[in-house]
Design a protein around this motif. Structure first.
Motif, PDB file in Angstrom:
ATOM      1  N   SER A  32       0.810  -1.130   0.053  1.00  0.00           N
ATOM      2  CA  SER A  32       0.047  -0.036   0.053  1.00  0.00           C
ATOM      3  C   SER A  32       0.838   1.238   0.011  1.00  0.00           C
ATOM      4  CB  SER A  32      -0.922  -0.018   1.211  1.00  0.00           C
ATOM      5  OG  SER A  32      -1.865  -1.168   1.261  1.00  0.00           O
ATOM      6  N   GLN A  33       2.158   1.153   0.482  1.00  0.00           N
ATOM      7  CA  GLN A  33       2.945   2.416   0.493  1.00  0.00           C
ATOM      8  C   GLN A  33       3.297   2.920  -0.938  1.00  0.00           C
ATOM      9  OE1 GLN A  33       3.346   3.948   3.366  1.00  0.00           O
ATOM     10  NE2 GLN A  33       1.807   2.199   3.570  1.00  0.00           N
ATOM     11  N   ILE A  61      -8.076   5.628   2.969  1.00  0.00           N
ATOM     12  CA  ILE A  61      -7.205   4.997   4.048  1.00  0.00           C
ATOM     13  C   ILE A  61      -6.429   3.897   3.434  1.00  0.00           C
ATOM     14  CG2 ILE A  61      -9.092   3.701   4.809  1.00  0.00           C
ATOM     15  CD1 ILE A  61      -7.949   4.513   7.744  1.00  0.00           C
ATOM     16  N   ALA A  62      -5.274   3.561   3.966  1.00  0.00           N
ATOM     17  CA  ALA A  62      -4.172   2.577   3.472  1.00  0.00           C
ATOM     18  C   ALA A  62      -3.642   1.906   4.885  1.00  0.00           C
ATOM     19  CB  ALA A  62      -3.492   2.936   2.428  1.00  0.00           C
ATOM     20  N   LYS A  63      -3.338   0.532   4.684  1.00  0.00           N
ATOM     21  CA  LYS A  63      -2.319   0.119   5.737  1.00  0.00           C
ATOM     22  C   LYS A  63      -1.118   0.550   5.637  1.00  0.00           C
ATOM     23  CE  LYS A  63      -2.774  -3.066   9.097  1.00  0.00           C
ATOM     24  NZ  LYS A  63      -1.534  -2.461   9.842  1.00  0.00           N
ATOM     25  N   ASP A 115       6.280   8.959   4.579  1.00  0.00           N
ATOM     26  CA  ASP A 115       6.994   7.969   5.018  1.00  0.00           C
ATOM     27  C   ASP A 115       7.836   8.059   6.453  1.00  0.00           C
ATOM     28  OD1 ASP A 115       6.357   6.799   2.769  1.00  0.00           O
ATOM     29  OD2 ASP A 115       8.359   5.678   2.544  1.00  0.00           O
ATOM     30  N   TRP A 116       8.040   9.517   6.703  1.00  0.00           N
ATOM     31  CA  TRP A 116       8.898   9.953   7.962  1.00  0.00           C
ATOM     32  C   TRP A 116       7.672   9.870   9.064  1.00  0.00           C
ATOM     33  CZ3 TRP A 116       8.099  13.683  11.546  1.00  0.00           C
ATOM     34  CH2 TRP A 116       8.986  13.777  12.665  1.00  0.00           C
ATOM     35  N   ALA A 173       8.987   9.168  -0.738  1.00  0.00           N
ATOM     36  CA  ALA A 173       8.026   8.396  -1.286  1.00  0.00           C
ATOM     37  C   ALA A 173       8.640   6.867  -1.679  1.00  0.00           C
ATOM     38  CB  ALA A 173       7.131   8.843  -2.367  1.00  0.00           C
ATOM     39  N   THR A 174       7.827   5.781  -1.150  1.00  0.00           N
ATOM     40  CA  THR A 174       8.160   4.698  -1.736  1.00  0.00           C
ATOM     41  C   THR A 174       8.080   4.247  -2.984  1.00  0.00           C
ATOM     42  OG1 THR A 174       7.604   3.694   0.467  1.00  0.00           O
ATOM     43  CG2 THR A 174       7.814   1.958  -1.515  1.00  0.00           C
TER      44      THR A 174
END
Length: 345
Positions: free
Chosen positions: A57-58, A174-176, A245-246, A278-279
């Motif tokens: 999800s990232q 929303i995301a895990k 991410d941070w 960002a991933t």
């Protein structure tokens, strides 16, 4: 099924069907663009499995619509704006992704998001129950649509240890994530009192570290249960500019000293700390900033990035994105030794 090279016909040969299309798809009055739907690299069906994976999800945490830059300009839509995509049947609300890889006159919306993960992102709400009479294939590739910028009074981003039961926002996705949930929001109406929203998202029995600037409309809340961070909520009149991410990584910190509680509302690492960005590579958790840094050190091919960071060396689905980052950094390189141009990453 076809291991022996044949089909389920008497002579084992395929049968081609001549399909007659009654009319070619044309843009309907008031719906000038053509909608295409499909999947993205890290999600599967309606996220019945991938929605449970923080790692997957990232890379792509909210629903979006890809728009060609000229179409976006024509409809007064900027990158990261929220967009209402509608047909005569319904409407959805998704994030704008402006890119020249999208064909002019067409838009693309992924099929994965459902009501568990977003407020209004079910793309099937835009598509009529029209199927091919022989194969049963639905008409998913030629739906006339219109796009309009959604004017939000306030935008929000939150990371939460627990998934909230209710989200009172005009738009949310929303995301895990690692340690909990990440949440994007937008509100049609601003308010001076965001405390009820924070309570709704995090809970009532919490201690708060708060930053509020009523004049600019920027508010930040770090919510603690004892010495553990239960969530952070960021609100601003424009799309929230924090290192996601941070902010997510702060959920994993244990027994944070009380004197450092306000650090969680900074929205970015302290000076000298690393912000991965960002991933890009979900397999190895490699961020965009790490790839940019590697390019600056001389890794100017996808293979070189793989050797330095492992990114792109497992499933390979991020290799095209890595290539795009490399090309972008090349265009930002200094033009000459006499006139050095420095462009921030």
């Amino acid at each position: 099924m076809f291991a022996d090279g044949g089909f389920f016909t008497p002579d084992a040969k395929a049968r081609f069907v001549d399909v007659q299309v009654a009319t070619e798809p044309v843009a309907a009055p008031g719906f000038p663009l053509t909608l295409n739907t499909g999947r993205v690299r890290d999600h599967w069906h309606t996220m019945t499995r991938t929605g449970k994976s923080a790692r997957l999800s990232q890379h792509c945490a909210e629903p979006f619509v890809e728009i060609h830059p000229l179409d976006a300009a024509r409809h007064h839509i900027g990158d990261a704006d929220l967009v209402r995509v509608s047909t005569g049947l319904g409407a959805i609300l998704v994030r704008a992704l402006i890119t020249s890889r999208q064909q002019l006159g067409s838009v693309f919306v992924p099929m994965h998001w459902n009501d568990q993960f977003a407020s209004r992102a079910r793309v099937d709400a835009l598509i009529g129950a029209v199927v091919d009479p022989i194969s049963g294939q639905p008409a998913l590739k030629n739906v006339p649509v219109r796009i309009e910028r959604f004017v939000a009074a306030t935008y929000g981003f939150a990371v939460l240890r627990r998934k909230p039961a209710n989200i009172s926002a005009a738009y949310w996705a929303i995301a895990k994530c690692s340690g909990g949930w990440r949440l994007e929001m937008a509100f049609a109406v601003a308010t001076d009192d965001w405390a009820p929203l924070v309570t709704e998202l995090v809970g009532a029995d919490i201690q708060l570290a708060v930053y509020c600037d009523a004049e600019t409309g920027r508010h930040r809340f770090a919510c603690y249960e004892g010495d553990q961070l239960a969530g952070t909520v960021f609100l601003a009149p424009e799309p929230v500019a924090v290192s996601r991410d941070w902010a997510i990584a702060q959920l994993g910190l244990q027994n944070l000293a009380r004197g450092k509680r306000t650090s969680a509302i900074a929205g970015r690492p302290a000076k000298g700390a690393v912000d991965r960005g960002a991933t890009v590579c979900a397999c190895f958790g490699v961020g965009a900033n790490e790839i940019v840094s590697a390019v600056g050190r001389g890794c100017t091919t996808v293979s070189a990035i793989g050797e330095a960071l492992q990114a792109g060396t497992n499933c390979g689905s991020c290799r095209a994105e890595i290539r795009d980052i490399i090309e972008l950094q090349r265009t930002r390189a200094p033009v000459s030794a006499e006139r050095k141009v420095v462009v921030p990453a």
